[in-house]
Write a protein that holds these residues in place. Sequence first.
Motif, PDB file in Angstrom:
ATOM      1  N   LEU B 213      33.686  35.152  46.447  1.00 23.90           N
ATOM      2  CA  LEU B 213      34.901  34.388  46.703  1.00 23.90           C
ATOM      3  C   LEU B 213      36.089  35.033  45.972  1.00 23.90           C
ATOM      4  O   LEU B 213      37.192  35.151  46.528  1.00 23.90           O
ATOM      5  CB  LEU B 213      34.707  32.945  46.240  1.00 23.90           C
ATOM      6  CG  LEU B 213      35.590  31.896  46.878  1.00 23.90           C
ATOM      7  CD1 LEU B 213      35.389  31.874  48.381  1.00 23.90           C
ATOM      8  CD2 LEU B 213      35.282  30.519  46.292  1.00 23.90           C
ATOM      9  N   LEU B 214      35.854  35.451  44.737  1.00 26.30           N
ATOM     10  CA  LEU B 214      36.912  36.135  43.988  1.00 26.30           C
ATOM     11  C   LEU B 214      37.324  37.422  44.699  1.00 26.30           C
ATOM     12  O   LEU B 214      38.509  37.746  44.800  1.00 26.30           O
ATOM     13  CB  LEU B 214      36.425  36.448  42.564  1.00 26.30           C
ATOM     14  CG  LEU B 214      36.378  35.262  41.593  1.00 26.30           C
ATOM     15  CD1 LEU B 214      35.497  35.580  40.392  1.00 26.30           C
ATOM     16  CD2 LEU B 214      37.778  34.913  41.109  1.00 26.30           C
ATOM     17  N   PHE B 217      39.329  36.537  47.764  1.00 24.45           N
ATOM     18  CA  PHE B 217      40.646  36.085  47.321  1.00 24.45           C
ATOM     19  C   PHE B 217      41.525  37.285  46.974  1.00 24.45           C
ATOM     20  O   PHE B 217      42.686  37.389  47.390  1.00 24.45           O
ATOM     21  CB  PHE B 217      40.429  35.193  46.095  1.00 24.45           C
ATOM     22  CG  PHE B 217      41.667  34.574  45.525  1.00 24.45           C
ATOM     23  CD1 PHE B 217      42.396  33.653  46.253  1.00 24.45           C
ATOM     24  CD2 PHE B 217      42.071  34.882  44.240  1.00 24.45           C
ATOM     25  CE1 PHE B 217      43.518  33.053  45.710  1.00 24.45           C
ATOM     26  CE2 PHE B 217      43.198  34.288  43.685  1.00 24.45           C
ATOM     27  CZ  PHE B 217      43.927  33.373  44.430  1.00 24.45           C
ATOM     28  N   PHE B 221      44.844  38.115  49.370  1.00 22.66           N
ATOM     29  CA  PHE B 221      46.192  37.896  48.870  1.00 22.66           C
ATOM     30  C   PHE B 221      46.727  39.069  48.057  1.00 22.66           C
ATOM     31  O   PHE B 221      47.813  38.999  47.498  1.00 22.66           O
ATOM     32  CB  PHE B 221      46.239  36.623  48.016  1.00 22.66           C
ATOM     33  CG  PHE B 221      45.957  35.378  48.799  1.00 22.66           C
ATOM     34  CD1 PHE B 221      46.881  34.888  49.706  1.00 22.66           C
ATOM     35  CD2 PHE B 221      44.751  34.703  48.641  1.00 22.66           C
ATOM     36  CE1 PHE B 221      46.624  33.747  50.431  1.00 22.66           C
ATOM     37  CE2 PHE B 221      44.486  33.560  49.368  1.00 22.66           C
ATOM     38  CZ  PHE B 221      45.420  33.089  50.258  1.00 22.66           C
ATOM     39  N   ARG B 222      45.906  40.116  47.919  1.00 22.86           N
ATOM     40  CA  ARG B 222      46.328  41.288  47.137  1.00 22.86           C
ATOM     41  C   ARG B 222      46.711  40.893  45.714  1.00 22.86           C
ATOM     42  O   ARG B 222      47.746  41.300  45.200  1.00 22.86           O
ATOM     43  CB  ARG B 222      47.506  41.986  47.823  1.00 22.86           C
ATOM     44  CG  ARG B 222      47.136  42.618  49.129  1.00 22.86           C
ATOM     45  CD  ARG B 222      46.732  44.074  48.939  1.00 22.86           C
ATOM     46  NE  ARG B 222      45.784  44.489  49.943  1.00 22.86           N
ATOM     47  CZ  ARG B 222      44.675  45.185  49.689  1.00 22.86           C
ATOM     48  NH1 ARG B 222      44.342  45.520  48.476  1.00 22.86           N
ATOM     49  NH2 ARG B 222      43.869  45.548  50.652  1.00 22.86           N
ATOM     50  N   VAL B 223      45.929  40.001  45.103  1.00 20.70           N
ATOM     51  CA  VAL B 223      46.167  39.644  43.709  1.00 20.70           C
ATOM     52  C   VAL B 223      45.076  40.267  42.861  1.00 20.70           C
ATOM     53  O   VAL B 223      44.031  40.671  43.374  1.00 20.70           O
ATOM     54  CB  VAL B 223      46.160  38.121  43.505  1.00 20.70           C
ATOM     55  CG1 VAL B 223      47.256  37.483  44.329  1.00 20.70           C
ATOM     56  CG2 VAL B 223      44.812  37.539  43.846  1.00 20.70           C
ATOM     57  N   GLY B 224      45.317  40.375  41.562  1.00 22.06           N
ATOM     58  CA  GLY B 224      44.363  41.051  40.698  1.00 22.06           C
ATOM     59  C   GLY B 224      43.216  40.136  40.288  1.00 22.06           C
ATOM     60  O   GLY B 224      43.435  39.008  39.881  1.00 22.06           O
ATOM     61  N   VAL B 225      42.002  40.614  40.440  1.00 23.79           N
ATOM     62  CA  VAL B 225      40.855  39.973  39.799  1.00 23.79           C
ATOM     63  C   VAL B 225      39.968  41.081  39.235  1.00 23.79           C
ATOM     64  O   VAL B 225      39.739  41.161  38.031  1.00 23.79           O
ATOM     65  CB  VAL B 225      40.042  39.097  40.766  1.00 23.79           C
ATOM     66  CG1 VAL B 225      38.881  38.454  40.010  1.00 23.79           C
ATOM     67  CG2 VAL B 225      40.902  38.004  41.387  1.00 23.79           C
ATOM     68  N   PHE B 226      39.514  41.961  40.133  1.00 23.52           N
ATOM     69  CA  PHE B 226      38.672  43.071  39.692  1.00 23.52           C
ATOM     70  C   PHE B 226      39.392  44.416  39.830  1.00 23.52           C
ATOM     71  O   PHE B 226      38.922  45.421  39.332  1.00 23.52           O
ATOM     72  CB  PHE B 226      37.393  43.123  40.521  1.00 23.52           C
ATOM     73  CG  PHE B 226      36.576  41.864  40.452  1.00 23.52           C
ATOM     74  CD1 PHE B 226      36.033  41.439  39.235  1.00 23.52           C
ATOM     75  CD2 PHE B 226      36.322  41.105  41.578  1.00 23.52           C
ATOM     76  CE1 PHE B 226      35.268  40.290  39.157  1.00 23.52           C
ATOM     77  CE2 PHE B 226      35.560  39.953  41.511  1.00 23.52           C
ATOM     78  CZ  PHE B 226      35.037  39.547  40.299  1.00 23.52           C
ATOM     79  N   LEU B 230      45.642  46.327  39.498  1.00 19.39           N
ATOM     80  CA  LEU B 230      46.353  45.080  39.274  1.00 19.39           C
ATOM     81  C   LEU B 230      45.915  44.430  37.958  1.00 19.39           C
ATOM     82  O   LEU B 230      46.055  43.231  37.762  1.00 19.39           O
ATOM     83  CB  LEU B 230      46.094  44.110  40.434  1.00 19.39           C
ATOM     84  CG  LEU B 230      46.592  44.609  41.794  1.00 19.39           C
ATOM     85  CD1 LEU B 230      46.042  43.762  42.926  1.00 19.39           C
ATOM     86  CD2 LEU B 230      48.116  44.595  41.823  1.00 19.39           C
ATOM     87  N   GLY B 231      45.368  45.242  37.066  1.00 22.75           N
ATOM     88  CA  GLY B 231      45.034  44.735  35.740  1.00 22.75           C
ATOM     89  C   GLY B 231      43.620  44.236  35.589  1.00 22.75           C
ATOM     90  O   GLY B 231      43.199  43.861  34.503  1.00 22.75           O
ATOM     91  N   GLY B 232      42.848  44.205  36.670  1.00 23.21           N
ATOM     92  CA  GLY B 232      41.490  43.662  36.591  1.00 23.21           C
ATOM     93  C   GLY B 232      40.475  44.674  36.073  1.00 23.21           C
ATOM     94  O   GLY B 232      40.802  45.828  35.817  1.00 23.21           O
ATOM     95  N   ASP B 233      39.245  44.203  35.934  1.00 25.01           N
ATOM     96  CA  ASP B 233      38.180  45.040  35.396  1.00 25.01           C
ATOM     97  C   ASP B 233      37.098  45.188  36.459  1.00 25.01           C
ATOM     98  O   ASP B 233      36.361  44.234  36.735  1.00 25.01           O
ATOM     99  CB  ASP B 233      37.618  44.364  34.138  1.00 25.01           C
ATOM    100  CG  ASP B 233      36.502  45.183  33.511  1.00 25.01           C
ATOM    101  OD1 ASP B 233      36.105  46.207  34.108  1.00 25.01           O
ATOM    102  OD2 ASP B 233      36.026  44.791  32.433  1.00 25.01           O
ATOM    103  N   LEU B 236      33.504  44.135  35.675  1.00 27.10           N
ATOM    104  CA  LEU B 236      33.179  42.708  35.660  1.00 27.10           C
ATOM    105  C   LEU B 236      32.528  42.319  36.986  1.00 27.10           C
ATOM    106  O   LEU B 236      31.610  41.500  37.027  1.00 27.10           O
ATOM    107  CB  LEU B 236      34.446  41.890  35.406  1.00 27.10           C
ATOM    108  CG  LEU B 236      34.244  40.391  35.215  1.00 27.10           C
ATOM    109  CD1 LEU B 236      33.320  40.094  34.052  1.00 27.10           C
ATOM    110  CD2 LEU B 236      35.586  39.700  35.005  1.00 27.10           C
TER     111      LEU B 236
END
Lengths: 215, 541
Positions: B213-214, B217, B221-226, B230-233, B236
Amino acid sequence: MSDGSVLDHHSPYETPLHRDESAIAGMWLFLASEALLFGGLFLVCLVYSQTRAAGWAAGVRHTDLTIGAVNTLVLITSSAVYTMAVAAGQRGDNRGVVRFGLGAAVLGMAFLALKGVEWGQEFRESLFPGPHFALHGPDSGGAALFYSFYFLATFLHGMHMVVGIGLILWVCRKARHGAFGPAWSTPVDVVGLYWSFVDLVWMLLFPLLYLIGRR
Amino acid sequence: MAQSYLWQDGTLRSWLLTRDHKRIALLYLGSITFFFALGGVGAALIRLQLLEPTGAILSDAAYNRVFTLHGVVMVWLFLVPSIPVTLGNFLVPLMLGARDLAFPRLNLISWYLFVASGLLVLYGLFWGGLETGWTFYTPLSSDYSEGRVLPVVLGIFLNGFSSIATGVNFIVSIHQLRAPGMTWYRLPLMLWALYATSVIFVLATPVLGITLLLLAFERLFRVGVFDPGLGGDPLLFQQMFWFYSHPAVYIMILPGMGVVSEIVSTFCRKPVFGYRFVAWSSVSIAAIGFIVWGHHMFVAGESLYSAIVFSMFSFFVSVPSAIKVFNWLGTMHGGAIRLDAPMLYAMGFIGLFTVGGLTGLFLASLAADVHLTQTYFVVAHFHYIMVGGMVSAYFGGLHYWWPKITGRMYPEIWGRLAAALIFFGFNLTFFPQFILGFEGMPRRYATYPAQFQILNVLSSAGAGILAVAYVMPLVYFGWSLFRGARAPDNPWGATGLEWRTPSPPPTENFAETPVVTTDAYDYGELDARTGVADSGGAHHV
């Protein structure tokens, strides 16, 4: 009385009690599964609030503490009211189930409405991560990660709220037809377990989203 | 006599809305047979491509899509559900002496979720394709992939709920629906294995769910998680993915171990040696399985100390696994062994699983893993477990319970021939891959240096034999439905409760609820009940 106090002919159970215990057990297992779903989300929060501490805290400072706190109060109250519906169900008081159930559902909707207001503010302030993200500076990356987490966590929790409200309304509808009695009110209990769980998730989300790192 | 579940009401509607666990098992059987065939086509294309060093038939991009299709379909739409949703669905209530699973409606919903997830995955794989492999590693999947990450990932997310529903259903059923006298230590070992599997379904699957799901997502939406951009890891993602997917490896073997325990006991006419050890070894494999995920990341920048701990726990898994293998051998020792098709598959399982397990220890050793990881050695290792082990057990179980499921015997000669061909074809396909990997051929490449060609051709030849051998049961099972001899209630002389009801069983399973008075695998009690004189082991000539 409708279906509850007798078994339908294909039922795998010996007695209605046997069936109802199994329903409760099934819901607990499902909630264990749900706990790990949100557990994964909390892990993401735990990792980034440490590795990107400054930006994460900057994000936390931008959340609306007032709405968050009021919502927490609303949701705890909703859970408490629903507990009274459970008690009413066990007495066989169908009107009590409807009354308290609707009360809990309305409070749940109030929570979602307030959450919607809060999201609206945040979208207007360009706090949704992306090219136009409002928070600049060296910690902007961490703050954007926080808001990714914030929006997904509140969305997922909100979806659980929607399902919960739907289930409560379903219970109310059954109660309005006089479905429950002192011998049988299991659906009220099972939905109560779920509703308390949704409440509990928020009890963890509230400090993570609004409090830890605020000062 | 009550009518069999197959013909009680023959309308399509009655099948699609059924709550009967036996019919749902057959709905699942049809679905996963389709996905097995589809994944098999993917495997065939891979082996055709690798006949030549430069790649025989596919472009590099198409090759990436084909191995992704093979992996995604085989893992999620075939292996994970395979035994639990077909044989498990059919057998759990019968083995418990119950009329149905605890939540019949939920069981039907789980099948619809499975079908919906399968359609979503197929849509992604065929309209656009996907090249990430079955593991969806970030940042490839989040950033660089040009394929249809979203529908496939959401399909797998949905698929998870189908697994969770099955897991909840089995756990509650085994706790609540045991027949009078059926204590925990009288349960058939198949049920211990399915119980352990269900715990993994319930507690590991949601972590995969949130991970995907992450990812969805992030991608949507092109947002950072991994995504590191965009700052993600990105690591993880690997941690969370393997927290599910390593236990999922045991989802893909424990039910097979349960099947083998049943078959070995029946065809040796002996109780399973060390019943309690075999039962608890299932539970401990599931438990230890939750703390070994880091061994997938030894070369991904994991700290040395974590790596040592994960390596150690990975070695621990070999203890309960070895208990099972030794106890099956102990059961066979001195038994009156009959080499019918199910037993041939079970023996194949024991040997191939042992090879797969021992090569797992090579990979769990830190120094060896640095050399072997991401090579064909890994591919060969897990195919020995998944295909040599699980698929053999699945086929063994299908042959063993086919008379109960359909009321017809399959042709024994053809069954034995297919079992032998599968064993031979399998080894020819995958043993060369151990050598290829040891010599350094990396996995997931569309081309390779010419020096590896001979072993690759051998492997592809084996895959051809395997393909023929897998089609054979499809043909003779189909034939047996119409022409097979009528099956008696208990064709193998086995002890489980499922053999005490007609073949195929009536909708309500048992005319009256059975009462259990002895341990599982008590052949003395069976003989006393069915009136066969005990003449010192000379049964079933």
